[in-house]
Design a protein around this motif. Structure first.
Motif, PDB file in Angstrom:
ATOM      1  N   GLU A 222       0.863  -1.178   0.000  1.00  0.00           N
ATOM      2  CA  GLU A 222       0.000   0.000   0.000  1.00  0.00           C
ATOM      3  C   GLU A 222       0.897   1.225   0.000  1.00  0.00           C
ATOM      4  OE1 GLU A 222      -2.429  -0.486   3.432  1.00  0.00           O
ATOM      5  OE2 GLU A 222      -3.634  -2.092   2.561  1.00  0.00           O
ATOM      6  N   PRO A 223       1.356   1.671  -1.174  1.00  0.00           N
ATOM      7  CA  PRO A 223       2.340   2.748  -1.262  1.00  0.00           C
ATOM      8  C   PRO A 223       1.863   4.006  -0.552  1.00  0.00           C
ATOM      9  CG  PRO A 223       2.034   1.706  -3.399  1.00  0.00           C
ATOM     10  CD  PRO A 223       0.960   1.172  -2.506  1.00  0.00           C
ATOM     11  N   GLY A 224       2.773   4.626   0.185  1.00  0.00           N
ATOM     12  CA  GLY A 224       2.484   5.882   0.874  1.00  0.00           C
ATOM     13  C   GLY A 224       3.525   6.913   0.506  1.00  0.00           C
ATOM     14  N   SER A 225       3.579   7.955   1.297  1.00  0.00           N
ATOM     15  CA  SER A 225       4.504   9.049   1.001  1.00  0.00           C
ATOM     16  C   SER A 225       5.848   8.878   1.691  1.00  0.00           C
ATOM     17  CB  SER A 225       3.875  10.379   1.442  1.00  0.00           C
ATOM     18  OG  SER A 225       3.568  10.360   2.835  1.00  0.00           O
ATOM     19  N   ARG A 226       5.997   7.831   2.522  1.00  0.00           N
ATOM     20  CA  ARG A 226       7.231   7.672   3.284  1.00  0.00           C
ATOM     21  C   ARG A 226       8.351   7.160   2.402  1.00  0.00           C
ATOM     22  NH1 ARG A 226       5.954   3.749   6.366  1.00  0.00           N
ATOM     23  NH2 ARG A 226       7.546   2.151   6.045  1.00  0.00           N
ATOM     24  N   ALA A 227       9.475   7.882   2.385  1.00  0.00           N
ATOM     25  CA  ALA A 227      10.646   7.431   1.638  1.00  0.00           C
ATOM     26  C   ALA A 227      11.326   6.307   2.414  1.00  0.00           C
ATOM     27  CB  ALA A 227      11.613   8.591   1.441  1.00  0.00           C
ATOM     28  N   PRO A 228      11.907   5.342   1.703  1.00  0.00           N
ATOM     29  CA  PRO A 228      12.641   4.280   2.404  1.00  0.00           C
ATOM     30  C   PRO A 228      13.748   4.876   3.256  1.00  0.00           C
ATOM     31  CG  PRO A 228      12.369   3.749   0.081  1.00  0.00           C
ATOM     32  CD  PRO A 228      11.945   5.175   0.240  1.00  0.00           C
ATOM     33  N   GLY A 229      13.724   4.594   4.525  1.00  0.00           N
ATOM     34  CA  GLY A 229      14.692   5.169   5.445  1.00  0.00           C
ATOM     35  C   GLY A 229      15.668   4.137   5.977  1.00  0.00           C
ATOM     36  N   MET A 230      16.763   4.657   6.530  1.00  0.00           N
ATOM     37  CA  MET A 230      17.802   3.821   7.099  1.00  0.00           C
ATOM     38  C   MET A 230      18.322   4.511   8.357  1.00  0.00           C
ATOM     39  SD  MET A 230      21.397   2.600   5.265  1.00  0.00           S
ATOM     40  CE  MET A 230      20.597   1.967   3.792  1.00  0.00           C
ATOM     41  N   ILE A 231      18.591   3.734   9.379  1.00  0.00           N
ATOM     42  CA  ILE A 231      19.227   4.267  10.580  1.00  0.00           C
ATOM     43  C   ILE A 231      20.476   3.455  10.862  1.00  0.00           C
ATOM     44  CG2 ILE A 231      17.168   5.222  11.663  1.00  0.00           C
ATOM     45  CD1 ILE A 231      16.943   2.670  13.332  1.00  0.00           C
ATOM     46  N   ASP A 232      21.426   4.090  11.564  1.00  0.00           N
ATOM     47  CA  ASP A 232      22.652   3.342  11.852  1.00  0.00           C
ATOM     48  C   ASP A 232      22.420   2.378  13.010  1.00  0.00           C
ATOM     49  OD1 ASP A 232      23.304   4.573  14.417  1.00  0.00           O
ATOM     50  OD2 ASP A 232      24.030   6.311  13.322  1.00  0.00           O
ATOM     51  N   GLY A 233      23.336   1.453  13.151  1.00  0.00           N
ATOM     52  CA  GLY A 233      23.172   0.383  14.121  1.00  0.00           C
ATOM     53  C   GLY A 233      23.085   0.868  15.552  1.00  0.00           C
ATOM     54  N   ASP A 234      23.840   1.915  15.880  1.00  0.00           N
ATOM     55  CA  ASP A 234      23.788   2.441  17.244  1.00  0.00           C
ATOM     56  C   ASP A 234      22.419   3.034  17.547  1.00  0.00           C
ATOM     57  OD1 ASP A 234      26.379   1.659  17.790  1.00  0.00           O
ATOM     58  OD2 ASP A 234      27.261   3.596  17.238  1.00  0.00           O
ATOM     59  N   ALA A 235      21.836   3.753  16.566  1.00  0.00           N
ATOM     60  CA  ALA A 235      20.499   4.318  16.766  1.00  0.00           C
ATOM     61  C   ALA A 235      19.469   3.209  16.946  1.00  0.00           C
ATOM     62  CB  ALA A 235      20.129   5.209  15.585  1.00  0.00           C
ATOM     63  N   PHE A 236      19.587   2.151  16.171  1.00  0.00           N
ATOM     64  CA  PHE A 236      18.693   1.004  16.280  1.00  0.00           C
ATOM     65  C   PHE A 236      18.792   0.371  17.662  1.00  0.00           C
ATOM     66  CE2 PHE A 236      18.464  -3.688  15.858  1.00  0.00           C
ATOM     67  CZ  PHE A 236      17.145  -3.840  15.462  1.00  0.00           C
ATOM     68  N   ARG A 237      19.997   0.063  18.094  1.00  0.00           N
ATOM     69  CA  ARG A 237      20.164  -0.631  19.377  1.00  0.00           C
ATOM     70  C   ARG A 237      19.787   0.265  20.558  1.00  0.00           C
ATOM     71  NH1 ARG A 237      24.250  -3.071  16.091  1.00  0.00           N
ATOM     72  NH2 ARG A 237      25.553  -1.214  16.292  1.00  0.00           N
ATOM     73  N   THR A 238      20.209   1.521  20.519  1.00  0.00           N
ATOM     74  CA  THR A 238      19.889   2.432  21.615  1.00  0.00           C
ATOM     75  C   THR A 238      18.404   2.753  21.638  1.00  0.00           C
ATOM     76  OG1 THR A 238      22.091   3.417  21.462  1.00  0.00           O
ATOM     77  CG2 THR A 238      20.425   4.660  22.663  1.00  0.00           C
ATOM     78  N   GLY A 239      17.816   2.934  20.460  1.00  0.00           N
ATOM     79  CA  GLY A 239      16.390   3.226  20.387  1.00  0.00           C
ATOM     80  C   GLY A 239      15.546   2.117  20.985  1.00  0.00           C
ATOM     81  N   LEU A 240      15.907   0.867  20.715  1.00  0.00           N
ATOM     82  CA  LEU A 240      15.151  -0.250  21.270  1.00  0.00           C
ATOM     83  C   LEU A 240      15.418  -0.416  22.765  1.00  0.00           C
ATOM     84  CD1 LEU A 240      15.293  -2.928  18.426  1.00  0.00           C
ATOM     85  CD2 LEU A 240      13.485  -1.306  18.987  1.00  0.00           C
ATOM     86  N   ALA A 241      16.651  -0.161  23.187  1.00  0.00           N
ATOM     87  CA  ALA A 241      16.939  -0.213  24.628  1.00  0.00           C
ATOM     88  C   ALA A 241      16.125   0.834  25.375  1.00  0.00           C
ATOM     89  CB  ALA A 241      18.436   0.000  24.863  1.00  0.00           C
ATOM     90  N   ASP A 242      15.997   2.039  24.798  1.00  0.00           N
ATOM     91  CA  ASP A 242      15.181   3.090  25.413  1.00  0.00           C
ATOM     92  C   ASP A 242      13.701   2.714  25.401  1.00  0.00           C
ATOM     93  OD1 ASP A 242      17.479   4.550  25.818  1.00  0.00           O
ATOM     94  OD2 ASP A 242      17.146   5.909  24.117  1.00  0.00           O
ATOM     95  N   ALA A 243      13.256   2.087  24.303  1.00  0.00           N
ATOM     96  CA  ALA A 243      11.841   1.714  24.184  1.00  0.00           C
ATOM     97  C   ALA A 243      11.428   0.724  25.266  1.00  0.00           C
ATOM     98  CB  ALA A 243      11.571   1.127  22.803  1.00  0.00           C
ATOM     99  N   ALA A 244      12.365  -0.086  25.726  1.00  0.00           N
ATOM    100  CA  ALA A 244      12.071  -1.092  26.740  1.00  0.00           C
ATOM    101  C   ALA A 244      12.048  -0.512  28.157  1.00  0.00           C
ATOM    102  CB  ALA A 244      13.089  -2.232  26.671  1.00  0.00           C
ATOM    103  N   LYS A 245      12.119   0.815  28.251  1.00  0.00           N
ATOM    104  CA  LYS A 245      12.101   1.462  29.563  1.00  0.00           C
ATOM    105  C   LYS A 245      10.906   2.387  29.739  1.00  0.00           C
ATOM    106  CE  LYS A 245      17.169   1.589  29.497  1.00  0.00           C
ATOM    107  NZ  LYS A 245      18.356   2.483  29.400  1.00  0.00           N
TER     108      LYS A 245
END
Length: 603
Positions: A222-245
């Motif tokens: 279902e195509p939308g307006s969001r461009a394919p994005g990428m985040i670096d590994g540190d942002a991924f790991r830290t973001g999920l660690a923060d989400a679990a708090k």
């Protein structure tokens, strides 16, 4: 029907990334990935591994890479080294079975899909090349780990719901060449084999990956307006660690059904052009997504399962993790039959049966919490006292062949249902929600193991009769759960736990045969909670809006609207659910589920 708030339900909840993290898009994303690969390679030609979840659109990903990195060679690892699909299907025949719906869980690893000699040969070729090289495909790391120089890893990740939408639109399973196959068989192949292996594989990448690519946005169903994005590994790991708090919500998804209703369409502000909505999966982390949002509002979508796999102890708690491993054990979803039809008459497998037959470690215990109900709403639950087992099975089989309709009212209890009733459904109990009900299903996570016994003589939305599994069902029906037992044990078994005047806490289930504990809190101002070391899942079943706060200020206040399901990770500890300055409701109610025996100090 009761008056309920309308239109505040957030269908796209987000989880914040670290303040300094940014979502990369366009060619800049791939240039950054290439720079990371070059930095690791030193004097040697750089190698970039793009390990893609099965279902990702490899041709489109390859085009994006080629446009951004024209000097790089792109090697499709799947084309170069995957086994022929005939060998793969033979290898997994016992897992896939001939059944339309059910298979047996695979415990294979991704190398089972590849030719080891061709992988080794490809690694030698890539290792000796002078040209910068991208290794692309599911399991690309199988080649890269044989290289003699360091490399950068991009995980092109996808949520299962997006894969299902693509398959419905004609996408095949991984290299299967089955675009026109029945979608239930496609799902079976994913659920029992591909996704199990893929999740096992990406767990080996999480600590090493350099970037995560939102493959949901590349070739989206279902195509939308969001461009394919990428985040670096540190942002991924830290973001999920923060989400679990802190409290969070996963992204809900909605699906029509042959018995679907109109309540969600109106109350949750869904597409009015759709004929109905039957299901909303509001907390099924195996299938849902997380939207990770940076400070500029840019978003990357990842499977919510990534949070479970990377932060199991903080999210689930020590005891829940010890019992279930990195698997989220609680499911909240909606079943909407308002102005619709009855659910199928069904039963779920007993624990021993699901383990021995399908390889699942625990079963599909569940319950129906009535979020709303019409005056004529009923729940079919348990067999009637003194039922003739042989006669009932004979009538079910006659109905299956079309000889005559199944007389459900002769064999199965029909209990009147009203708003806020709670019906408990331990595995083995025959059951169905009748028409004109809005059910919040509070259940164990397994959700496809439904043995339909009678589907009221109708066809599915695809024009084909929905699968009926009487042979499975008869081995799991708990015939001893008659009218008297069911009424006493499974219908509104509510116990007041505490009453402080402003806050009333009740235990509403589940049954002692089920591992989920459900507490309901009624309050006018606020109610204090504590995870006590185990994950909590809640839904605001009464009232327009509340906020979740930390007495210690450990997280920013989190707003929740009527009917929204939210997760409070085990690591949160004490929290308060309170009305907001915008709240207009006089009374609020939440239901909270947790796993029995997993709270700190609980025995």
């Amino acid at each position: 029907m009761s008056t309920v708030p309308t239109g505040q339900y957030d269908k796209r909840p987000t989880v914040p990334l670290p303040a300094d993290a940014r979502v990369l898009t366009g060619q800049d994303a791939w240039v950054r990935a290439a720079e990371a690969a070059a930095a690791k390679a030193g004097e040697r030609a750089p190698r970039l591994v793009v390990d893609a979840y099965p279902g990702a659109d490899l041709p489109l990903i390859a085009k994006l890479i080629a446009d951004a990195l024209p000097d790089w060679k792109i090697v499709d690892v799947e084309e170069a080294a995957a086994l022929p699909i005939e060998q793969i299907e033979a290898r997994f025949a016992d897992n896939l079975t001939e059944d339309r719906v059910f298979g047996v869980l695979s415990h294979a690893t991704v190398d089972a899909f590849y030719d080891a000699e061709r992988l080794a040969k490809l690694a030698v070729e890539v290792d000796g090349a002078d040209r910068p090289t991208v290794l692309l495909g599911w399991g690309a790391d199988l080649v890269a780990r044989r290289l003699t120089s360091p490399y950068a890893i991009v995980l092109a990740d996808m949520a299962r719901w997006e894969i299902q939408l693509r398959q419905r639109n004609g996408a095949p399973n991984w290299r299967a060449g089955n675009p026109g196959e029945d979608r239930l068989r496609k799902y079976k192949r994913g659920f029992f084999v591909e996704w199990r292996v893929a999740d096992r594989h990406k767990r080996t990448l999480f600590d090493r990956l350099d970037f995560v690519l939102d493959a949901n946005a590349i070739g989206a169903a279902e195509p939308g307006s969001r461009a394919p994005g990428m985040i670096d590994g540190d942002a991924f790991r830290t973001g999920l660690a923060d989400a679990a708090k802190a409290p969070l919500r996963v992204v809900p998804f909605f699906d029509p059904g042959v018995w679907g209703g109109q309540w969600m369409k109106r109350k949750l502000d869904l597409d009015p052009a759709q004929p109905n909505y039957a299901w909303c999966f509001d907390c099924v982390p195996e299938e849902n997504s997380l939207l990770l949002e940076d400070a500029t509002g840019a978003i990357v979508e990842i499977p919510s399962l990534d949070l479970v796999l990377t932060q199991p102890k903080a999210l689930l708690g020590e005891r829940t993790f010890a019992r279930f491993g990195a698997e989220f054990p609680i499911r909240f979803d909606f079943l909407d039959t308002m102005e619709g039809g009855n659910l199928s008459l069904q039963v779920h497998p007993l624990t021993d049966y699901i383990h021995q037959t399908f390889g699942m470690q625990y079963t599909q215990d569940e319950s129906y919490y009535m979020l709303d109900a019409g005056d004529d709403a009923v729940v079919y639950l348990g067999t009637k006292d003194g039922v003739d087992r042989d006669a009932m099975l004979a009538d079910l089989r006659a109905a299956e062949t079309g000889e005559k309709p199944f007389p459900a009212e002769e064999y199965v209890n029909a209990f009147p249902a009203k708003k806020h009733d709670h019906f408990l459904i331990p595995a083995g109990t025959i059951h169905s929600s009748g028409a004109n009900s809005m059910v919040l299903e509070i259940s164990a996570t397994p959700f496809i193991f439904t043995f339909k016994l009678w589907d009221w003589g109708r066809l599915g939305l695809d024009g084909v009769p929905r699968p009926v599994h009487i042979d499975h069902g008869e081995h799991n029906l708990a015939w001893e759960r008659g009218t008297e037992w069911t009424a006493k044990n499974l219908v509104n078994a509510v116990e007041v736990v505490a009453d402080t005047g402003d806050v009333v806490e009740e235990r509403t289930g589940l049954h002692e045969l089920e591992y989920i504990e459900v507490r309901r809190h009624w309050f006018t101002d606020q109610a204090a909670h504590d995870t006590e070391g185990t994950v909590n899942v809640l839904n605001l079943v009464e009232g327009d809006e509340v906020e979740i706060i930390s007495p210690a200020g450990a997280f920013v206040p989190y707003t929740v609207h009527y009917a929204e399901t939210f997760i409070v990770p085990a690591a949160v500890g004490p929290y308060v659910v309170r009305r907001t300055a915008r709240s207009r409701s006089e009374r609020f109610g939440t239901v909270k589920a947790s796993v029995r025996g997993t709270r700190t100090g609980e025995h």
